[in-house]
Design an enzyme around this catalytic site. Structure first.
Site, PDB file in Angstrom:
ATOM      1  N   GLY A  64       0.802  -1.119  -0.093  1.00  0.00           N
ATOM      2  CA  GLY A  64       0.128   0.063   0.028  1.00  0.00           C
ATOM      3  C   GLY A  64       0.870   1.234  -0.047  1.00  0.00           C
ATOM      4  N   TYR A 197      -8.053   1.016  17.713  1.00  0.00           N
ATOM      5  CA  TYR A 197      -9.391   0.293  18.008  1.00  0.00           C
ATOM      6  C   TYR A 197      -9.073  -1.368  17.851  1.00  0.00           C
ATOM      7  CZ  TYR A 197     -10.562   0.786  13.001  1.00  0.00           C
ATOM      8  OH  TYR A 197     -10.621   0.685  11.659  1.00  0.00           O
ATOM      9  N   PRO A 238      -1.929   3.698  14.763  1.00  0.00           N
ATOM     10  CA  PRO A 238      -2.004   5.324  14.591  1.00  0.00           C
ATOM     11  C   PRO A 238      -3.474   5.648  14.925  1.00  0.00           C
ATOM     12  CG  PRO A 238      -1.620   3.915  12.561  1.00  0.00           C
ATOM     13  CD  PRO A 238      -1.979   2.991  13.424  1.00  0.00           C
ATOM     14  N   GLY A 239      -3.549   6.750  15.380  1.00  0.00           N
ATOM     15  CA  GLY A 239      -4.636   7.415  15.722  1.00  0.00           C
ATOM     16  C   GLY A 239      -4.919   8.295  14.208  1.00  0.00           C
TER      17      GLY A 239
HETATM   18  C1  LIG Z   1     -16.969   9.296  15.343  1.00  0.00           C
HETATM   19  C2  LIG Z   1     -16.685   8.975  13.802  1.00  0.00           C
HETATM   20  C3  LIG Z   1     -15.406   9.310  13.586  1.00  0.00           C
HETATM   21  C4  LIG Z   1     -14.966   9.302  12.003  1.00  0.00           C
HETATM   22  C5  LIG Z   1     -13.527   9.454  11.916  1.00  0.00           C
HETATM   23  C6  LIG Z   1     -13.019   9.486  10.765  1.00  0.00           C
HETATM   24  C7  LIG Z   1     -11.539   9.500  10.500  1.00  0.00           C
HETATM   25  C8  LIG Z   1     -10.847   8.390  11.296  1.00  0.00           C
HETATM   26  C9  LIG Z   1      -9.402   8.215  11.174  1.00  0.00           C
HETATM   27  C10 LIG Z   1      -8.917   6.919  11.896  1.00  0.00           C
HETATM   28  C11 LIG Z   1      -9.017   5.719  10.846  1.00  0.00           C
HETATM   29  C12 LIG Z   1      -8.759   4.578  11.675  1.00  0.00           C
HETATM   30  C13 LIG Z   1      -8.245   3.405  11.052  1.00  0.00           C
HETATM   31  C14 LIG Z   1      -8.472   3.475   9.725  1.00  0.00           C
HETATM   32  C15 LIG Z   1      -8.325   1.876   9.045  1.00  0.00           C
HETATM   33  C16 LIG Z   1      -8.164   1.947   7.520  1.00  0.00           C
HETATM   34  O1  LIG Z   1      -7.978   1.115   7.236  1.00  0.00           O
HETATM   35  S1  LIG Z   1      -8.243   3.292   6.608  1.00  0.00           S
HETATM   36  C17 LIG Z   1      -7.744   2.718   5.078  1.00  0.00           C
HETATM   37  C18 LIG Z   1      -8.849   2.710   4.127  1.00  0.00           C
HETATM   38  N1  LIG Z   1      -8.742   2.615   2.670  1.00  0.00           N
HETATM   39  C19 LIG Z   1      -8.898   1.628   1.851  1.00  0.00           C
HETATM   40  O2  LIG Z   1      -9.859   1.160   2.410  1.00  0.00           O
HETATM   41  C20 LIG Z   1      -8.513   1.672   0.584  1.00  0.00           C
HETATM   42  C21 LIG Z   1      -8.838   0.013  -0.228  1.00  0.00           C
HETATM   43  N2  LIG Z   1     -10.461   0.157  -0.116  1.00  0.00           N
HETATM   44  C22 LIG Z   1     -11.020  -0.350  -1.037  1.00  0.00           C
HETATM   45  O3  LIG Z   1     -10.426  -0.686  -2.055  1.00  0.00           O
HETATM   46  C23 LIG Z   1     -12.627  -0.499  -0.988  1.00  0.00           C
HETATM   47  O4  LIG Z   1     -13.090   0.400  -0.128  1.00  0.00           O
HETATM   48  C24 LIG Z   1     -12.935  -1.982  -0.593  1.00  0.00           C
HETATM   49  C25 LIG Z   1     -14.578  -1.899  -0.443  1.00  0.00           C
HETATM   50  C26 LIG Z   1     -12.197  -2.201   0.701  1.00  0.00           C
HETATM   51  C27 LIG Z   1     -12.542  -3.184  -1.403  1.00  0.00           C
HETATM   52  O5  LIG Z   1     -12.603  -2.989  -2.705  1.00  0.00           O
HETATM   53  P1  LIG Z   1     -13.119  -4.181  -3.750  1.00  0.00           P
HETATM   54  O6  LIG Z   1     -12.626  -5.276  -3.509  1.00  0.00           O
HETATM   55  O7  LIG Z   1     -13.358  -3.474  -4.979  1.00  0.00           O
HETATM   56  O8  LIG Z   1     -14.564  -4.411  -3.047  1.00  0.00           O
HETATM   57  P2  LIG Z   1     -16.105  -4.241  -3.379  1.00  0.00           P
HETATM   58  O9  LIG Z   1     -16.536  -5.274  -4.713  1.00  0.00           O
HETATM   59  O10 LIG Z   1     -16.527  -2.618  -3.941  1.00  0.00           O
HETATM   60  O11 LIG Z   1     -16.943  -4.485  -2.225  1.00  0.00           O
HETATM   61  C28 LIG Z   1     -16.687  -5.862  -1.553  1.00  0.00           C
HETATM   62  C29 LIG Z   1     -18.012  -6.226  -0.748  1.00  0.00           C
HETATM   63  O12 LIG Z   1     -18.084  -5.084   0.057  1.00  0.00           O
HETATM   64  C30 LIG Z   1     -19.248  -4.076   0.103  1.00  0.00           C
HETATM   65  N3  LIG Z   1     -19.117  -3.022   0.467  1.00  0.00           N
HETATM   66  C31 LIG Z   1     -18.114  -2.139  -0.197  1.00  0.00           C
HETATM   67  N4  LIG Z   1     -18.326  -0.964   0.264  1.00  0.00           N
HETATM   68  C32 LIG Z   1     -19.282  -0.646   1.465  1.00  0.00           C
HETATM   69  C33 LIG Z   1     -19.881  -0.002   2.132  1.00  0.00           C
HETATM   70  N5  LIG Z   1     -19.499   1.407   1.916  1.00  0.00           N
HETATM   71  N6  LIG Z   1     -21.087  -0.274   3.041  1.00  0.00           N
HETATM   72  C34 LIG Z   1     -21.454  -1.843   2.987  1.00  0.00           C
HETATM   73  N7  LIG Z   1     -20.831  -2.586   2.103  1.00  0.00           N
HETATM   74  C35 LIG Z   1     -19.892  -2.418   1.324  1.00  0.00           C
HETATM   75  C36 LIG Z   1     -19.712  -4.623  -1.411  1.00  0.00           C
HETATM   76  O13 LIG Z   1     -21.209  -4.176  -1.409  1.00  0.00           O
HETATM   77  C37 LIG Z   1     -19.301  -5.924  -1.522  1.00  0.00           C
HETATM   78  O14 LIG Z   1     -20.093  -7.062  -0.851  1.00  0.00           O
HETATM   79  P3  LIG Z   1     -21.235  -7.560  -1.872  1.00  0.00           P
HETATM   80  O15 LIG Z   1     -20.589  -8.445  -2.975  1.00  0.00           O
HETATM   81  O16 LIG Z   1     -22.046  -8.469  -0.863  1.00  0.00           O
HETATM   82  O17 LIG Z   1     -22.162  -6.612  -2.530  1.00  0.00           O
HETATM   83  N1  NDP Z   2      -5.001   7.274   8.127  1.00  0.00           N
HETATM   84  C1  NDP Z   2      -5.477   7.033   9.265  1.00  0.00           C
HETATM   85  O1  NDP Z   2      -6.084   7.718  10.231  1.00  0.00           O
HETATM   86  C2  NDP Z   2      -5.166   5.593   9.933  1.00  0.00           C
HETATM   87  C3  NDP Z   2      -4.677   4.595   8.884  1.00  0.00           C
HETATM   88  N2  NDP Z   2      -4.502   3.492   9.711  1.00  0.00           N
HETATM   89  C4  NDP Z   2      -3.895   2.361   8.770  1.00  0.00           C
HETATM   90  O2  NDP Z   2      -2.779   2.884   7.868  1.00  0.00           O
HETATM   91  C5  NDP Z   2      -2.705   2.365   6.691  1.00  0.00           C
HETATM   92  C6  NDP Z   2      -2.615   3.170   5.730  1.00  0.00           C
HETATM   93  O3  NDP Z   2      -3.934   3.871   5.720  1.00  0.00           O
HETATM   94  P1  NDP Z   2      -4.100   5.184   4.739  1.00  0.00           P
HETATM   95  O4  NDP Z   2      -2.908   5.533   4.069  1.00  0.00           O
HETATM   96  O5  NDP Z   2      -4.824   6.046   5.655  1.00  0.00           O
HETATM   97  O6  NDP Z   2      -5.104   4.688   3.602  1.00  0.00           O
HETATM   98  P2  NDP Z   2      -5.076   4.438   2.060  1.00  0.00           P
HETATM   99  O7  NDP Z   2      -6.321   3.980   1.487  1.00  0.00           O
HETATM  100  O8  NDP Z   2      -4.297   5.559   1.403  1.00  0.00           O
HETATM  101  O9  NDP Z   2      -4.122   3.077   2.182  1.00  0.00           O
HETATM  102  C7  NDP Z   2      -4.424   1.780   1.898  1.00  0.00           C
HETATM  103  C8  NDP Z   2      -3.501   0.964   0.824  1.00  0.00           C
HETATM  104  O10 NDP Z   2      -3.843  -0.392   0.912  1.00  0.00           O
HETATM  105  C9  NDP Z   2      -3.724  -0.690  -0.567  1.00  0.00           C
HETATM  106  N3  NDP Z   2      -4.403  -1.974  -0.645  1.00  0.00           N
HETATM  107  C10 NDP Z   2      -5.890  -1.943  -0.424  1.00  0.00           C
HETATM  108  N4  NDP Z   2      -6.513  -3.048  -0.958  1.00  0.00           N
HETATM  109  C11 NDP Z   2      -5.282  -4.020  -1.117  1.00  0.00           C
HETATM  110  C12 NDP Z   2      -4.940  -5.330  -1.612  1.00  0.00           C
HETATM  111  N5  NDP Z   2      -6.160  -6.015  -1.890  1.00  0.00           N
HETATM  112  N6  NDP Z   2      -3.926  -5.486  -1.930  1.00  0.00           N
HETATM  113  C13 NDP Z   2      -2.747  -4.998  -1.883  1.00  0.00           C
HETATM  114  N7  NDP Z   2      -2.893  -3.352  -1.512  1.00  0.00           N
HETATM  115  C14 NDP Z   2      -4.201  -3.066  -1.171  1.00  0.00           C
HETATM  116  C15 NDP Z   2      -4.271   0.536  -1.464  1.00  0.00           C
HETATM  117  O11 NDP Z   2      -3.800   0.361  -2.567  1.00  0.00           O
HETATM  118  P3  NDP Z   2      -4.561  -0.100  -4.049  1.00  0.00           P
HETATM  119  O12 NDP Z   2      -5.818   0.612  -3.920  1.00  0.00           O
HETATM  120  O13 NDP Z   2      -3.571   0.331  -4.930  1.00  0.00           O
HETATM  121  O14 NDP Z   2      -4.523  -1.614  -3.875  1.00  0.00           O
HETATM  122  C16 NDP Z   2      -3.685   1.587  -0.600  1.00  0.00           C
HETATM  123  O15 NDP Z   2      -2.440   2.130  -1.028  1.00  0.00           O
HETATM  124  C17 NDP Z   2      -3.802   1.277   6.895  1.00  0.00           C
HETATM  125  O16 NDP Z   2      -3.059  -0.192   7.211  1.00  0.00           O
HETATM  126  C18 NDP Z   2      -4.705   1.805   7.893  1.00  0.00           C
HETATM  127  O17 NDP Z   2      -5.394   0.774   8.378  1.00  0.00           O
HETATM  128  C19 NDP Z   2      -4.736   3.348  10.985  1.00  0.00           C
HETATM  129  C20 NDP Z   2      -5.356   4.179  11.729  1.00  0.00           C
HETATM  130  C21 NDP Z   2      -5.585   5.426  11.197  1.00  0.00           C
END
Ligand SMILES: CCCCCCCCCCC/C=C\C=C\C(=O)SCCNC(=O)CCNC(=O)[C@H](O)C(C)(C)COP(=O)(O)OP(=O)(O)OC[C@H]1O[C@@H](n2cnc3c(N)ncnc32)[C@H](O)[C@@H]1OP(=O)(O)O
Ligand code: NDP
Length: 333
Positions: A64, A197, A238-239
């Site tokens: 990532g 969390y 991370p937060g």
């Molecule tokens: C009090 C509130 C406070 C708010 C605070 C906000 C800020 C907080 C910051 C702190 C963060 C803390 C932790 C963070 C952790 C992280 O991991 S952040 C990283 C996030 N980055 C990513 O997710 C990047 C990669 N993500 C993706 O590619 C996609 O989002 C996905 C869905 C994870 C994967 O993509 P893909 O493989 O293409 O999957 P899909 O085919 O689209 O979906 C698969 C199934 O999931 C269902 N789906 C998808 N999205 C949703 C949704 N939003 N809600 C419900 N279901 C969802 C989708 O329908 C598929 O299921 P079905 O086949 O059954 O339909």
């Molecule tokens: N930002 C925040 O506040 C926080 C983040 N984290 C953690 O920090 C890390 C980075 O998150 P952040 O930079 O914020 O979010 P991003 O969405 O920018 O990073 C997630 C990365 O994961 C890669 N990724 C997702 N699915 C796959 C897959 N199937 N195979 C390979 N790579 C994949 C994405 O690349 P691509 O789409 O090209 O696959 C993307 O580069 C994560 O582990 C997240 O849980 C934790 C707490 C807080």
């Protein structure tokens, strides 16, 4: 007498509550005064912390690494001399990041396509890495997927998608590299990026919370088992740090950001450069005695959320005088 005490306590509660509300609206108002002024005590530093050349002749794999925090970690390691490999699904994003970073640092960054959910793809990715740079000295498991969703709305595939990326993906990358490193008698530093969390659990991100907790168990277990092969395993929780990937999926309207900042004792979000410095330190030889560590890096958010009495921050000095007088008057049970 009892009625008088209850009446007084009730009035006091009202006073406390109404000035807490005034305070809240002052602090949470559109100026963002509290977070702005408090953050002045704890401003982020953006430059690389370790001595230049700390990662010379070292190879680092960052999953990532094309976006967000992974990109920042890659930039810092590259600046410190590492040859980096970034791996994820979107090759175009990876290539753009790789070119931008290596043109700034002068050190090669390789882009390798890999979906970490697929063990065969992971194995092929590691073949490619071996051919490009040899086995890495530093592995950062940073790739993740997440979105907020009430658990009653989750489909089986939604659950599978998140847990496959986060837990299985981390396991596939770690086991594939670990086995090959062991075979080649080469030690390495493994780092997993989890979240605060992972420890507490959290509603509305249940697949992520469950999978990140699994990653922590995996890394703590391997720290114990594979130290003998020269491997270190550490975890950063991370937060909140603003990235497009996280914030677009966890707070899509931006409605929760102010409340989130207000509960962070250091009064601001973290920055990608700050976590990149910590990740670089943990992955460096300066941290060669660190293994099995879980490092919370959240500006104090976790303890702020946890403490039962922390809401008393909103009580003013005058209100404390009243409260203290009441408490001191209470003799016996
Ligand atoms: C009090 C509130 C406070 C708010 C605070 C906000 C800020 C907080 C910051 C702190 C963060 C803390 C932790 C963070 C952790 C992280 O991991 S952040 C990283 C996030 N980055 C990513 O997710 C990047 C990669 N993500 C993706 O590619 C996609 O989002 C996905 C869905 C994870 C994967 O993509 P893909 O493989 O293409 O999957 P899909 O085919 O689209 O979906 C698969 C199934 O999931 C269902 N789906 C998808 N999205 C949703 C949704 N939003 N809600 C419900 N279901 C969802 C989708 O329908 C598929 O299921 P079905 O086949 O059954 O339909
Ligand atoms: N930002 C925040 O506040 C926080 C983040 N984290 C953690 O920090 C890390 C980075 O998150 P952040 O930079 O914020 O979010 P991003 O969405 O920018 O990073 C997630 C990365 O994961 C890669 N990724 C997702 N699915 C796959 C897959 N199937 N195979 C390979 N790579 C994949 C994405 O690349 P691509 O789409 O090209 O696959 C993307 O580069 C994560 O582990 C997240 O849980 C934790 C707490 C807080």
């Amino acid at each position: 007498m009892a009625a008088r005490v209850v009446g007084r306590a009730g009035r006091l509660a009202l006073v406390v509550r109404s000035s807490a509300v005034r305070l809240q609206s002052r602090l949470h108002g559109s100026t963002g005064l509290r977070s702005g002024s408090q953050a002045n005590f704890f401003p982020p530093l953006e430059d690389a912390m370790l001595p230049s050349g700390s990662f010379n002749n070292r190879m680092a794999l960052i999953t990532g690494g094309g976006t967000g925090l992974g990109r920042a970690m890659t930039a810092t390691l590259s600046q410190l001399g590492a040859q980096c490999i970034i791996a994820s699904r979107k090759l175009d994003v990876l290539q753009r990041t790789a070119e931008e970073i290596s043109s700034q640092t002068g050190n090669k960054v390789h882009a390798v396509q890999c979906d970490v959910r697929d063990p065969q793809a992971v194995s092929q990715c590691v073949d490619q890495i071996e051919a490009l740079t040899g086995l890495p000295d530093v592995i950062i498991n940073n790739a993740a997927g997440n979105f907020v969703c009430p658990s009653e709305r989750l489909s089986p595939n939604a659950w599978k998608t998140i847990t496959d990326i986060v837990l299985n993906g981390t396991a596939f990358v770690t086991l594939e590299l670990g086995k090959r490193l062991i075979q080649n008698q080469k030690g390495a530093s493994f780092l997993a990026i989890t979240t605060i969390y992972a420890e507490s659990g959290s509603g509305f991100v249940v697949p992520s919370a469950s999978a990140k907790a699994g990653v922590e168990a995996l890394y703590k277990s391997l720290a114990a088992e594979w130290g003998r092969y020269g491997h270190r395993f550490n975890i950063i929780q991370p937060g909140p740090i603003r990235t497009k990937g996280a914030f677009s999926r966890l707070d899509p309207t931006g409605a929760f950001e102010k409340a989130m900042i207000d509960r962070i004792p250091t009064g601001r979000l973290g920055t990608p450069a700050e976590i990149a410095n910590l990740a670089a330190y943990v992955s460096s030889n300066y941290a060669s005695w660190m293994s099995g560590a879980v490092i919370r890096f959240d500006g104090g958010e976790y303890v702020s959320l946890a403490g039962e009495f922390n809401e008393l921050r909103s009580v003013t000095p005058d209100q404390w005088k009243l409260l203290e007088a009441m408490i001191r008057k209470t003799k016996g049970s």
